[in-house]
Design a protein around this motif. Sequence first.
Motif: not given
Length: 120
Positions: A50-75
Amino acid sequence: IDPRHVGPLVNKGIALGDLGKCEEEVECYDKALEIDPRHVGALYNKGIALYNLGKNEEAIQCYDKALEIDPRHVGPLVNKGIALGDLGKCEEEVECYDKALELKRGNYFVLNNKTVLINL
């Protein structure tokens, strides 16, 4: 691809992304997330696509969901920081880098990003 297995769908998405087919890549991650909505790899890679498509807000939502599940994932932290920076949210970007450095001290990529940002 066995439609019940997430791994091959994620791998297919990554391959499509390598070919520059980001829309198709996102579709693969969506299929994977239908099977396993908590698959961190699918969420993280969907964020990248999504970031590569220029959809930064949507990308951030995905990163937030990933971090909710695994808060120690640095990527997801690092990529969230990059996306926030592109949106002009520099303070939040630095917060992401600081959290990432707490998890992985001395990470060159994170240190470099933070240094470049501070020197702007």
